[in-house]
Design a protein around this motif. Sequence first.
Motif: not given
Length: 232
Positions: A150-175
């Motif tokens: 899903g993170g890969f697709i967000r970048v594929y769609m052109g709506v997020h930078y890779p670091t946006d996705v990595v940050g989201g992964f980190a935030l979701g995991t931390a919580v």
Amino acid sequence: MAGLADSGSNPDVDLLYDINGLAKDAPPWSDRVMEYVGEYGLLLGIVLLVVWCWWSVRRRGGEDAASTVAALVWTPLAAGIAVLVNVPIRGFVERPRPFLDHQGLEVLVQGKTDYSFVSDHATIVMALAVGLFVAHRKFGLVALVLALFGGFIRVYMGVHYPTDVVGGFALGTAVALLLSPPAMALLTPLVKAVERSPRLGWLVRAGGRADGEDTVIPEARSERASERDLAA
């Protein structure tokens, strides 16, 4: 953070163009599929995995049924809390969407006007996946694979930078992980109380009450005792 996107030589931007470039080379029908999967499909798939896991756990029963169901209850709560935590982060960073700063991107979803960092989609799917992994390893592994895709697709769609996705992964995991101990301390006794309930015990185990006793209301017991006395 917004400054990271200003230079075309930035690895974050280079990777954005590399991944998004796949959308340009793909047939239109493939982009439509990726758009639906990226916006709704993977999130729905992970939610269905959580429901499937709950159904499997309650059918199997066992001593750990209550704790596992408590972890499954925590899973969507963790995703919701992670999104709330992301609200001030987005407001503080104020990173524009990549297509606003960079030309030539293949944007599959139009109308995105909010900030880019951190990705809400990546935050939600990873929080759900990690929460499910805490509850059940096999289901959780499948969810983690879906979340990464899903993170890969967000970048594929052109709506997020890779670091946006990595940050989201980190935030979701931390919580999901850091708040899991206090959440389980609160939820497990509650789920065990539900498990002992004659009316709601089926939510935790298919067999009903955990102690294995027949669920008989006092009036029914007294009627049976009266029938035995009359028969005697």
